[in-house]
Design a protein around this motif. Structure first.
Motif, short mmCIF file in Angstrom:
data_model
loop_
_atom_site.label_atom_id
_atom_site.label_comp_id
_atom_site.label_asym_id
_atom_site.label_seq_id
_atom_site.Cartn_x
_atom_site.Cartn_y
_atom_site.Cartn_z
N SER A 96 0.93 -1.14 -0.12
CA SER A 96 0.09 -0.06 -0.02
C SER A 96 0.72 1.27 -0.29
CB SER A 96 -0.96 -0.10 1.19
OG SER A 96 -0.17 0.04 2.46
N ASP A 99 2.47 1.91 -3.39
CA ASP A 99 1.39 2.14 -4.40
C ASP A 99 1.18 3.58 -4.22
OD1 ASP A 99 1.27 -0.50 -5.71
OD2 ASP A 99 -0.55 -1.06 -4.57
N ARG A 100 1.02 4.17 -2.84
CA ARG A 100 0.88 5.34 -2.75
C ARG A 100 1.95 6.33 -3.27
NH1 ARG A 100 -1.14 7.62 2.99
NH2 ARG A 100 -1.07 10.00 2.39
N LYS A 103 1.69 6.22 -7.11
CA LYS A 103 0.38 7.13 -7.51
C LYS A 103 0.88 8.34 -7.49
CE LYS A 103 -4.55 7.54 -6.54
NZ LYS A 103 -5.45 7.03 -5.79
N LYS A 106 2.96 9.78 -10.18
CA LYS A 106 2.30 9.73 -11.45
C LYS A 106 1.37 10.88 -11.71
CE LYS A 106 -1.08 6.89 -14.06
NZ LYS A 106 -1.87 5.51 -14.20
N ASN A 107 0.81 11.25 -10.39
CA ASN A 107 -0.27 12.30 -10.47
C ASN A 107 0.34 13.74 -10.13
OD1 ASN A 107 -2.11 10.34 -11.23
ND2 ASN A 107 -2.65 9.88 -9.15
N ASN A 108 1.35 13.65 -9.28
CA ASN A 108 1.90 14.86 -8.69
C ASN A 108 2.63 15.93 -9.56
OD1 ASN A 108 2.72 16.91 -6.62
ND2 ASN A 108 2.22 15.45 -5.31
N TYR A 117 8.98 11.77 -2.88
CA TYR A 117 8.43 10.44 -3.48
C TYR A 117 10.04 9.80 -3.94
CZ TYR A 117 3.77 12.07 -2.54
OH TYR A 117 2.67 12.47 -1.98
N HIS A 135 7.78 -4.23 -7.74
CA HIS A 135 7.30 -2.76 -8.15
C HIS A 135 8.31 -2.07 -8.72
CE1 HIS A 135 3.96 -3.16 -5.03
NE2 HIS A 135 5.04 -3.64 -4.44
N HIS A 142 8.76 5.68 -13.96
CA HIS A 142 8.51 7.03 -13.51
C HIS A 142 9.90 7.88 -13.31
CE1 HIS A 142 4.32 6.44 -12.79
NE2 HIS A 142 4.27 5.35 -11.95
#
Length: 1124
Positions: A96, A99-100, A103, A106-108, A117, A135, A142
């Motif tokens: 978890s 994955d956070r 994510k 990917k989005n920030n 990160y 992973h 990324h």
């Protein structure tokens, strides 16, 4: 109790800290409290992580908001704490969090969050790399995307994350290696504020500006430019790639090497240092064991990586030359380190470039600002240059500079510099006047006399100084020994002054060992330095040293004694030696065969050079020699030295040392006194008697007849006496023609029917040995008997093997054997399909040894037989190849390399017996000559691995009365396969897929008892040789080891079952001990829990503690296995 209290306190703090991190108002938060709380939390998780698992969720909820803090210090500490937490977190929490983070990447769009990160991923990877493997692919995608952005900090963090992935997730990162390499190379030269092309090659560096007259580089080294951090991170990532990707070493040398050399011009000192380290790592990686064979006849080719590096030497020197005179100490030191590493990989390669290197060394040694470390490193490089087999003529133009330079360093006030300088001076003397071979005339073209006095005076001054460090004293003594040994003819008057000083040091307990070594150098010199002044005094002192409890001193004293007797026996009276000879008696013992060998050599030299020294005192040493001969441990070089001594003694013509006396002392204990000795002692005694007889050839036939008489009276002779007589006849017959003794052949063959196995073996060996000296008479007899006596075939084949083995070692023997080879070959092939496995094994050995006699003709015949329809014939043929492979260079090697693949293709044979002998042959090739199979490994390894699996079709049930017994016909094949894997492991895994290898080792951990024992050994060695790969699969290893250690034997089982299980537990716990020593292994939850289980079990804890006490850190020696 104390530990329990700490755990309770840790749990209490772990419960409180999340509230400290989250409880305060964000706007008025006390950062110092947060920082302290995060430090405490990190410490708790690293020390007591296994006990804080129940608190992981609240801690995690408290940590995530801190990753978004505006304070960098808070973010950094939160990252460290989070990585420690995830090390022992369960899979759901771990996944978890990852994955956070992914994510968020990917989005920030916030660069600050991206940096955090990426740093967090890198830190987690360093702590728990193997868990991150699943992973890796999305994470690297990324990172590659962000590595192309415009933020230098992000570039740096991406490269740091790549480095962590390369080190800790080696298999998962494999598909991305080429992309990571491209990114590293791109950023290695990333310097947007500087133009290297405008650099004129001098020490000053100019900026690329629009106005050419502006060259103040200080304005461009400000704190705003952080591109140097990016370049540094790229260099470290490249180093990680070189260390972990040995399979790409050749391409690294070809493509990466030249780029690194160009980047030596880097302007930032720290980055430049890292680039030097990368190239040094590349050099170290190419330095495999025995990279360059010392044997000129060796079939081994120079690896291409070495050839590529050789081509780069000129560019390295051109780039490094100005850097060696920079003001930066760090840069100079890196230059010295790199050049020394280059010399260790390519010895002698820097000789043509001394004109460029010596000024740099001179600069560092004369620069007043140079530190002690710089001077020591400069001297170390100079010493390596002098000792690197570089021809002396390269140094000759530089001696006028080097001699005063080294002499000046000898008198440096710091003892380490002085010691290093004396060592360099000693190497310089060897190069100034080489003395390797006395037969080679001394060089006269170069005038060395101008340097001799300076070298001698400087060393003498240090030698006479009493208040210096012990290292300096020892080095000065050694250096003086070298000077007198190599330059003594230039220093005749000075030698008379110096020798008494060396004698004074010899009498000093602290310096006596160094003095013995120095005097040995002088005594061994081909210049034959006049030692009359000290010989009479030094010999008794050396004799007294033999009583000291100092092994090294004894060995060097015996070495010096031997050399003095050999070269200076005319300078002293024989009686001086007698006091020394008396001291030898307690040293001639099988308790230390190495010292015993030195004593025997000294006695041999004495008998040759000063035989009168032995007169009347032979009883002081002979009983010890004869006692040693009767030892079962005497063999090899110690036995050879004994034979030499006896041969020399019998030629001295001294009373009680004549042939009859020595023979009586050797034979009477067995013939008269019926002394019961180990059978190895019979072999040694037989060789000694034969050696004596060789010097008295007229005694050979009478002695053989006498011994034969004892054999023929076998009804009154014991088996021990019979065996001894047969062996002695054989050893005599090896050197003399005994065909005139007509009763001998029939008597030897009759002994094949004796009841004792030792007598049978001795008669078989004797028949073969006698045939060596009487080939025309005995070889036809042996071949005829092999054909006509099927019941005695095994022993007769052993006789034939003895003939082939003995005659194939010398040119004269080969000339005798060659005419009979076709007849022997035909006879052997008739018995390849013998019903007795023992006979087939001897036939295979004979065929293999016979192929070595005439490989060009016989190897093709053997290869043709490989395609026989009979599986037994194929097995014998493949097995015979094993006996053609030796660890020494042979004429057959090039033919073997061409044909071995065809023989080893028998690993595909449908018959299990053929596959088993193919595995044994494969094992022999890997062990003795790995180069024969190195290129074949890609095709052979899948076949090898397939034989490690349990095959149901080879398992059968046998009924034994009312019981059913399971028989595994594939067990022997699996054992052979795992033994082969073990040998591969010993020879290095540079051509092996480690992950695949580990998988089969793990399968062996739950196999049969014998295979388990092998795989436990392999596990311990793997933990040392490839710890990172093992760490990634540690959970699987621990699971299998746990099952063995916790297995309970049934109460009604037989005693042997309990003993086997105890031995399995001990071996498994040795493997666990090795695994626990892998760096970061203590952070593995399964291992931590298993170690706790061991400590909770009194039985396991006791065994584990004893293992850890008995073993130092695991090394190859500890996990070695007898392959004989």
């Amino acid at each position: 109790m104390a530990f329990h209290s700490y755990v309770c306190l840790a749990a209490l703090l772990a419960n409180l800290i999340p509230s400290w991190l989250l409880g305060s108002d964000y706007k008025n938060e006390d950062v110092s409290v947060k920082l302290e709380a995060l430090d405490i939390l990190t410490d708790l998780l690293s020390r007591f992580g296994a006990f804080l698992v129940p608190f992981h969720n609240p801690i995690l909820k408290a940590l995530f908001p801190q990753l978004e803090s505006t304070r960098q210090a808070v973010r950094k500490r939160s990252i460290v704490a989070l990585s420690h937490l995830l090390l022992l977190a369960d899979d759901s929490i771990y996944d978890s969090v990852i994955d956070r983070l992914l994510k968020g990447l990917k989005n920030n769009s916030s660069s600050g969050a991206v940096r955090t990160y990426i740093q967090c991923l890198a830190s987690i990877c360093r702590q728990s790399g193997p868990r991150l493997c699943s992973h890796v692919n999305p994470a690297i995608e990324h990172l590659i995307m962000y590595s192309h952005c415009d933020d230098d900090e992000v570039h740096e963090f991406c490269l740091q994350a790549f480095e962590a992935f390369v080190f800790r997730c080696q298999d998962a990162v494999t598909p991305h290696v080429s992309m990571i390499l491209d990114i590293c190379l791109k950023y290695l030269s990333y310097d947007p504020n500087y133009n290297y092309e405008s650099d004129d090659g001098q020490s000053c560096l100019a900026m690329d500006t629009e106005e050419g007259d502006y060259a103040d580089s200080d304005d461009y080294s400000d704190d705003d430019d952080i591109s140097w951090k990016v370049r540094r991170a790229a260099a470290k990532c490249l180093e990680a790639l070189i260390i972990t990707r040995q399979e790409s070493l050749e391409s690294f040398c070809q493509d990466l090497g030249p780029i690194l050399i160009l980047r030596f011009k880097e302007r930032e000192e720290n980055v430049k240092s890292d680039i030097f380290h990368v190239y040094t790592t590349l050099l170290k990686s190419t330095k495999f064991p025995n990279t360059l064979s010392q044997d000129p006849d060796s079939m081994e080719e120079i690896p291409r990586s070495i050839a590529l590096l050789q081509d780069q030497v000129q560019d390295i020197i051109k780039t490094i030359q100005p850097l060696m005179r920079e003001r930066s100490m760090k840069t100079r030191q890196d230059c010295f380190f790199l050049l020394r590493e280059l010399l260790s990989v390519l010895p002698g390669s820097l000789g043509p470039y001394l004109d460029d290197i010596v000024p740099g060394i001179n600069y560092s040694l004369n620069d007043k600002n140079s530190t002690s470390n710089i001077k020591i490193n400069a001297l170390g490089l100079l010493g390596s240059l002098l000792a690197s087999n570089t021809p002396s003529y390269f140094f000759q133009p530089h001696f006028p500079v080097l001699v005063p330079l080294i002499v000046n360093a000898v008198f440096d006030s710091f003892y380490k510099i002085s010691t290093e300088a004396l060592q360099v001076l000693q190497e310089l003397v060897k190069v100034l006047r080489p003395m390797q071979d006395p037969a080679v005339p001394l060089p006269t073209t170069f005038e060395i006399s101008p340097f001799v006095e300076d070298l001698y005076s400087a060393t003498l001054k240090k030698l006479m100084t009493s208040d210096v460090d012990q290292e300096v004293k020892d080095r000065a003594i050694s250096c003086m020994g070298q000077i007198i040994a190599n330059l003594g003819d230039f220093l005749v008057p000075q030698v008379k002054t110096c020798l008494p000083i060396l004698m004074e040091r010899l009498n000093n307990e602290v310096t006596r060992l160094s003095s013995v070594k120095a005097i040995y150098m002088i005594a061994a010199s081909p210049l034959r330095i006049d030692l009359t002044l000290i010989t009479k005094e030094v010999i008794p002192i050396l004799g007294s040293f033999l009583r000291k409890n100092h092994r090294a001193l004894k060995l060097h004293s015996l070495d010096l004694l031997n050399k003095l007797i050999q070269n200076y026996s005319h300078t002293f009276h024989p009686q001086i030696l007698q006091s020394v000879i008396i001291e030898l008696k307690p040293l001639i013992s099988d308790s230390d065969l190495h010292i015993a060998q030195y004593c025997l050599t000294t006695l041999t030299t004495t008998a040759l050079k000063q035989p009168k020294a032995l007169e009347g005192i032979h009883e002081q040493f002979l009983p010890a020699v004869f006692l040693l001969v009767r030892s079962p441990l005497l063999q090899g070089s110690a036995l050879s030295c004994t034979l030499d001594l006896l041969q020399v003694l019998v030629q001295t013509n001294l009373p009680n040392l004549e042939y009859s006396s020595l023979l009586k002392k050797l034979m009477d204990p067995i013939i008269i006194e019926n002394e019961q000795l180990h059978k190895q002692a019979h072999h040694s005694l037989a060789k000694c008697i034969a050696a004596l007889t060789l010097k008295c050839p007229w005694e050979a036939i009478p002695l053989a007849v006498r011994l034969l008489d004892y054999v023929q009276k076998s009804n009154v002779s014991s088996d021990s006496k019979l065996s001894f007589c047969l062996l002695t006849i054989g050893e005599i017959g090896r050197n003399f023609d005994l065909s005139s003794i007509f009763a001998l052949p029939q008597t030897l063959i009759e002994c094949f029917g004796a009841g004792s196995e030792d007598v049978k073996s001795a008669s078989s060996l004797a028949l073969g040995a006698v045939a060596v000296g009487s080939l025309d008479s005995y070889l036809p007899l042996i071949l005829k008997e092999i054909e006509g006596q099927p019941k005695r075939q095994y022993l007769l084949l052993h006789s034939l093997k003895e003939v082939i083995s003995s005659l194939s070692v010398s040119q004269y023997g080969l000339s005798q054997l060659l005419p009979s080879v076709p007849t022997i070959w035909t006879q052997l092939f008739k018995h390849c399909e013998s019903s007795e496995e023992g006979s087939r094994n001897v036939v295979a050995e004979c065929l293999g040894k016979l192929v070595l006699v005439n490989p060009a003709e016989l190897l093709p015949l053997l290869r043709d037989a490989l395609y026989s329809d009979n599986a037994i014939m194929r097995a014998v043929v493949v097995s015979s190849i094993k006996y053609t492979i030796s660890d020494q260079p042979q004429t057959i090697d090039h033919l073997l390399k061409q044909n071995l693949g065809e023989f080893l293709s028998s690993l595909r044979d449908p018959d299990p017996g053929v596959r088993r002998v193919a595995l044994v042959t494969f094992n022999a090739a890997i062990h003795n000559k790995p180069t024969l199979v190195r290129e074949l490994l890609p095709s052979l390894l899948p076949l090898l691995y397939s034989e490690t699996k349990i095959k149901c079709e080879l398992i059968r049930e046998v009924e034994m009365g009312p019981f059913k017994h399971t028989v595994d016909d594939g067990l022997d094949i699996r054992k052979a396969a795992f033994e082969c894997m073990y040998t591969l492991l010993e020879q290095g895994l540079d051509r092996v897929d480690v992950k695949q290898f580990l998988g089969h080792v793990q399968a062996g951990l739950c196999d049969h008892y014998d295979i388990k024992m092998l795989t436990y050994l392999m596990t311990a060695r793997l933990a040392v040789s490839c710890p990172d790969a093992v760490l990634q699969q540690l959970d699987q290893f621990i699971q299998q080891l746990r099952e063995t250690c916790t297995y309970k034997v049934k109460a009604n089982s037989v005693k042997q079952e309990h003993e086997k299980q105890d031995e399995l537990k001990r071996s498994a716990l040795r493997a666990v001990s090795a695994l626990s020593q892998i760096p970061s292994a203590d952070k593995n939850q399964h291992l931590t829990e298993f170690l706790k289980t061991i400590k909770d079990s009194p039985e396991l804890c006791k065994i584990f503690d004893s293992i850890q006490k008995d073993s130092s850190p695991i090394s190859p020696e500890i996990t070695s296995m007898d392959q004989s």
